[in-house]
Design an enzyme around this catalytic site. Structure first.
Site, PDB file in Angstrom:
ATOM      1  N   LYS A   8      10.097   8.076   7.352  1.00 47.53           N
ATOM      2  CA  LYS A   8       8.645   7.859   7.341  1.00 47.53           C
ATOM      3  C   LYS A   8       7.874   9.101   7.730  1.00 47.53           C
ATOM      4  O   LYS A   8       6.760   9.320   7.256  1.00 47.53           O
ATOM      5  CB  LYS A   8       8.285   6.688   8.263  1.00 47.53           C
ATOM      6  CG  LYS A   8       9.055   5.410   7.971  1.00 47.53           C
ATOM      7  CD  LYS A   8       8.869   4.929   6.543  1.00 47.53           C
ATOM      8  CE  LYS A   8       9.923   3.915   6.133  1.00 47.53           C
ATOM      9  NZ  LYS A   8       9.834   3.514   4.718  1.00 47.53           N
TER      10      LYS A   8
ATOM     11  N   GLU B  25       1.301   9.080  16.150  1.00 51.27           N
ATOM     12  CA  GLU B  25       0.047   9.115  15.381  1.00 51.27           C
ATOM     13  C   GLU B  25      -1.064   8.354  16.083  1.00 51.27           C
ATOM     14  O   GLU B  25      -0.823   7.572  16.999  1.00 51.27           O
ATOM     15  CB  GLU B  25       0.244   8.674  13.924  1.00 51.27           C
ATOM     16  CG  GLU B  25       0.788   7.328  13.664  1.00 51.27           C
ATOM     17  CD  GLU B  25       1.032   7.032  12.169  1.00 51.27           C
ATOM     18  OE1 GLU B  25       0.851   5.879  11.807  1.00 51.27           O
ATOM     19  OE2 GLU B  25       1.391   7.927  11.370  1.00 51.27           O
TER      20      GLU B  25
ATOM     21  N   HIS C  70       4.796  -8.287  11.450  1.00 47.59           N
ATOM     22  CA  HIS C  70       5.140  -7.468  10.291  1.00 47.59           C
ATOM     23  C   HIS C  70       5.723  -8.256   9.130  1.00 47.59           C
ATOM     24  O   HIS C  70       6.263  -7.678   8.204  1.00 47.59           O
ATOM     25  CB  HIS C  70       6.033  -6.297  10.701  1.00 47.59           C
ATOM     26  CG  HIS C  70       5.481  -5.610  11.922  1.00 47.59           C
ATOM     27  ND1 HIS C  70       4.241  -5.021  11.924  1.00 47.59           N
ATOM     28  CD2 HIS C  70       5.959  -5.485  13.178  1.00 47.59           C
ATOM     29  CE1 HIS C  70       3.983  -4.558  13.139  1.00 47.59           C
ATOM     30  NE2 HIS C  70       5.003  -4.828  13.917  1.00 47.59           N
TER      31      HIS C  70
ATOM     32  N   ARG D 281      10.814  -0.065  -3.850  1.00 51.23           N
ATOM     33  CA  ARG D 281      11.413  -1.272  -4.455  1.00 51.23           C
ATOM     34  C   ARG D 281      10.314  -2.126  -5.078  1.00 51.23           C
ATOM     35  O   ARG D 281       9.132  -1.874  -4.873  1.00 51.23           O
ATOM     36  CB  ARG D 281      12.075  -2.099  -3.350  1.00 51.23           C
ATOM     37  CG  ARG D 281      11.047  -2.523  -2.307  1.00 51.23           C
ATOM     38  CD  ARG D 281      11.557  -3.494  -1.275  1.00 51.23           C
ATOM     39  NE  ARG D 281      10.475  -4.029  -0.469  1.00 51.23           N
ATOM     40  CZ  ARG D 281       9.907  -3.430   0.568  1.00 51.23           C
ATOM     41  NH1 ARG D 281      10.316  -2.229   0.950  1.00 51.23           N
ATOM     42  NH2 ARG D 281       8.919  -4.001   1.235  1.00 51.23           N
TER      43      ARG D 281
HETATM   44  C1  MV4 Z   1      -0.108   1.417  12.542  1.00 54.70           C
HETATM   45  C2  MV4 Z   1      -1.129   0.589  13.029  1.00 54.70           C
HETATM   46  C3  MV4 Z   1      -2.240   1.178  13.577  1.00 54.70           C
HETATM   47  N1  MV4 Z   1      -2.315   2.509  13.644  1.00 54.70           N
HETATM   48  N2  MV4 Z   1      -0.251   2.743  12.636  1.00 54.70           N
HETATM   49  C4  MV4 Z   1       3.006  -2.023  11.394  1.00 54.70           C
HETATM   50  C5  MV4 Z   1       4.185  -1.953  10.498  1.00 54.70           C
HETATM   51  C6  MV4 Z   1       4.439  -0.534  10.237  1.00 54.70           C
HETATM   52  N3  MV4 Z   1       4.740  -0.365   8.856  1.00 54.70           N
HETATM   53  C7  MV4 Z   1       3.203   0.165  10.651  1.00 54.70           C
HETATM   54  N4  MV4 Z   1       2.366  -0.760  11.335  1.00 54.70           N
HETATM   55  C8  MV4 Z   1       1.198  -0.386  11.892  1.00 54.70           C
HETATM   56  N5  MV4 Z   1       1.006   0.943  11.983  1.00 54.70           N
HETATM   57  C9  MV4 Z   1      -1.333   3.250  13.178  1.00 54.70           C
HETATM   58  N6  MV4 Z   1      -1.433   4.573  13.260  1.00 54.70           N
HETATM   59  C10 MV4 Z   1      -0.962  -0.782  12.903  1.00 54.70           C
HETATM   60  C11 MV4 Z   1       0.214  -1.270  12.365  1.00 54.70           C
HETATM   61  C12 MV4 Z   1       0.291  -2.694  12.308  1.00 54.70           C
HETATM   62  C13 MV4 Z   1       0.238  -3.385  11.104  1.00 54.70           C
HETATM   63  C14 MV4 Z   1       0.175  -2.724   9.885  1.00 54.70           C
HETATM   64  C15 MV4 Z   1       0.114  -3.408   8.719  1.00 54.70           C
HETATM   65  C16 MV4 Z   1       0.115  -4.803   8.748  1.00 54.70           C
HETATM   66  C17 MV4 Z   1       0.200  -5.475   9.931  1.00 54.70           C
HETATM   67  C18 MV4 Z   1       0.271  -4.786  11.128  1.00 54.70           C
HETATM   68  C19 MV4 Z   1       0.342  -5.483  12.317  1.00 54.70           C
HETATM   69  C20 MV4 Z   1       0.404  -4.798  13.478  1.00 54.70           C
HETATM   70  C21 MV4 Z   1       0.382  -3.405  13.492  1.00 54.70           C
END
Ligand code: MV4
Length: 446
Positions: free
Chosen positions: A116, A200, A235, A291
Site C-alpha cells: 500500500k 498518514e 471494513h 480484482r
Molecule cells: C483512512 C481513514 C481516514 N484517514 N485513512 C479503512 C480501511 C483501509 N483500507 C483504510 N481505512 C481508512 N483509512 C486516513 N488517512 C479511514 C479509514 C476508514 C474507512 C475507510 C473506508 C471505509 C470505511 C472505513 C471505516 C473506518 C476507517
C-alpha cells in the site's frame, strides 16, 4: 478465445463467472471443498474437481490443488473471483509458468498494488492526489513522531502490506504514538509477512468512493465511473451504490480521469478499482484493488457493461471495444449485502436455510448461490446474497430496495435484512448524507 475456464472460487461469484462463460460459449470447471459438494457452482459448471477438505487453507487457497485441477481438466484460463487467491501475485505467477491465463492483471501489478505504501508512492508520481504522510514506511516510533508533527494530528498508522483495516491505529496526540506504533507493528507482523508501517493524516469523516477501471492488453484504459461504499462496519461493506450522491459532474470527471491517469501510469490491464477517500470536496487515492469486486453489479447496472465478460475478453487478448465517450451513466443502482449473521451482534449465523424466496420484480437482481435446503458452512464468509436494484433516480432505488428487502424471505438462519431496512429508512441515508462513520453513529453503543 478460451475454450475452458476453471473458476477458483465458490458461492455467488463462482456462479456469476459461470453465467458469463455460458453466454460466451466457454466451458467451465468448478473446484470445490468437501463442504461444497452440493453447491450450485458445482451443479452448473460443466465439470467439477474436489480440491480438499472444508478449511480454505486446504482447498480454495491451496495453489497446487487448483493448478492440478486446471491441468487434469485441461482448462486454459483461471478466473479467481474475489478473496481467496485473487490478489496473490505468486498464484498469478504460477499460472503464467503453467501456461494458464490468470484472468486479472499481471503478477507484477498485483504485487506493486499489494504494497500500500509503494502503491501510494507510484500514484503520487503519476500525479494522483494522495493522503499527506510519510512516503516510505517509518523505521521506529520516533520517525513516526517526526512525520506526525509535520502533517499534524490526528494521524493514522497503516501496515504497508495491509489494506482493509488490519494493523491500523489512529493516533490523536504525541503521547499516544509509542504505544500505537508498537500495537500496529505487532498486529501487522502477525497478519502479514511484512510488518512495515507508514504514517498518514487521519481524515475524520471521509466518504469511501472508488472508481472502476477496465483495461485491455494494449494500453487502452477506460473508467466505468464510481461507486460509493461508505456504509461499512469493521471494513466490511454493507451497502454500495452508483453513482455517488456526493459528486458533482465536474468532480466526477476529475476523479475518474485521475483514476485512469494513475492506471495508465502503471500499465494496468483487466478490471481494477482505485479506492479514494473523499472529504471537503477533495479526493485522495488510498489503495488499488486488482480484482473484480463484490459490488461490481452496481457498475454493470449504471453502465450496461458486463464486467465479468469484459475481464474474460481482455485476458484472452481482445482489444477494448469501448471508447470513454461510449460510457454513459444510466439511472442509479444500489446493492445490499445480505449476510448470514445476527443483524445487531454481527456474529456469523451458519446453518440450514429452510425457506429461500428471493425478491424479484422490475429492476431487481439477486446474485446468490443459496437455495431452500442449502447449508451455510461456518468455514467461509457470511455473504448469502447480493440484492441489487436499479431505478431512474436514487430515491426510486431506495423505495425499490425497501420493497425488495421486505419481500426477500429467508428462514432457518438469521440475516442482516432488518439492519438494511433500518439503514435505508434513516433520513441522512435518504439525503445521501453518509460517511464511513455513518453506521457507527446509528448503531447503539454497547
Ligand atoms: C483512512 C481513514 C481516514 N484517514 N485513512 C479503512 C480501511 C483501509 N483500507 C483504510 N481505512 C481508512 N483509512 C486516513 N488517512 C479511514 C479509514 C476508514 C474507512 C475507510 C473506508 C471505509 C470505511 C472505513 C471505516 C473506518 C476507517
Amino acid at each position: 478465445m478460451f475454450r475452458k475456464i476453471l473458476i477458483a472460487n465458490r458461492g455467488e461469484i463462482a456462479l456469476r463467472v459461470i453465467w458469463a462463460c455460458k453466454e460466451l460459449g466457454i466451458k467451465t470447471v468448478a473446484v470445490h471443498s468437501t463442504a461444497d459438494i452440493d453447491s450450485l457452482h458445482v451443479r452448473f459448471a460443466d465439470e467439477s474437481v474436489c480440491i480438499g477438505p472444508p478449511p480454505s487453507h486446504h482447498s480454495y487457497l491451496k495453489i497446487p490443488s487448483i493448478i492440478a485441477a486446471a491441468e487434469i481438466s485441461n482448462a486454459d484460463a483461471i478466473h479467481p473471483g474475489y478473496g481467496f487467491l485473487s490478489e496473490n501475485p505468486e498464484f498469478a505467477e504460477i499460472c503464467r509458468t503453467c501456461n494458464l491465463t490468470f484472468i486479472g492483471p499481471p503478477p507484477e501489478i498485483i504485487s506493486l498494488m499489494g504494497n500500500k505504501s509503494e502503491a501510494k508512492k507510484v500514484m503520487k508520481k503519476a500525479g494522483v492526489p494522495v493522503i499527506p504522510g510519510s512516503e516510505e514506511p517509518v523505521k521506529d516510533y520516533e520517525e513516526a513522531l517526526f512525520y506526525a508533527k509535520e502533517i499534524g494530528y490526528p494521524v493514522i498508522l497503516k501496515a504497508a502490506a495491509g489494506g482493509g483495516g488490519k494493523g491500523m491505529r489512529v493516533v490523536n496526540s504525541e503521547k499516544e504514538m509509542e504505544q500505537a506504533f508498537k500495537m500496529a507493528k505487532s498486529e501487522a507482523g502477525a497478519s502479514f509477512a511484512d510488518d512495515s508501517i507508514y504514517v498518514e493524516k487521519y481524515l475524520q469523516k471521509p466518504r469511501h468512493i472508488e472508481v472502476q477501471i477496465l483495461g485491455d492488453k494494449y494500453g487502452n484504459i477506460i473508467h466505468l465511473n464510481e461507486r460509493e461504499c461508505s456504509i461499512q462496519r469493521r471494513h466490511q461493506k454493507l451497502i454500495e451504490e452508483a453513482p455517488s450522491p456526493a459528486l458533482t459532474p465536474l468532480i466526477r470527471k476529475e476523479l475518474c480521469e485521475t483514476a485512469v491517469k494513475g492506471a495508465k501510469y502503471v500499465g494496468y490491464e483487466n478490471a481494477g478499482t482505485m479506492e479514494f477517500l473523499y472529504e471537503n470536496d477533495k479526493f485522495y487515492f488510498m489503495e488499488m484493488n486488482t480484482r473484480i469486486q463484490v459490488e461490481h453489479p452496481v457498475t454493470e447496472n449504471i453502465t450496461g457493461i458486463d464486467l465479468i465478460k469484459s475481464q474474460i475478453l481482455a485476458a484472452s487478448g481482445d482489444k477494448m471495444i469501448y471508447n470513454q465517450d461510449d460510457i454513459k451513466i444510466i439511472g442509479h443502482s444500489m446493492e445490499c449485502r445480505i449476510n448470514a449473521e445476527d443483524p445487531y451482534r454481527f456474529t456469523p449465523c451458519p446453518g440450514k436455510i429452510s425457506t429461500f424466496h428471493i425478491a424479484g420484480g422490475p429492476g431487481v437482481r439477486v446474485d446468490t448461490a443459496a437455495y431452500s435446503g442449502c447449508v451455510i458452512s461456518p468455514n467461509y464468509d457470511s455473504l448469502l446474497a447480493k440484492l441489487i436494484v436499479r431505478a431512474h433516480t436514487r430515491q426510486d432505488c431506495i423505495a425499490r430496495m425497501k420493497r425488495a428487502l421486505e419481500s426477500f424471505i429467508i428462514e432457518g438462519i438469521k440475516t442482516n435484512i432488518p439492519l438494511h431496512l433500518k439503514i435505508i429508512e434513516r433520513r441522512n441515508f435518504q439525503l445521501g448524507n453518509i460517511s464511513t462513520k455513518f453506521l457507527e453513529e446509528i448503531l447503539p453503543k454497547k
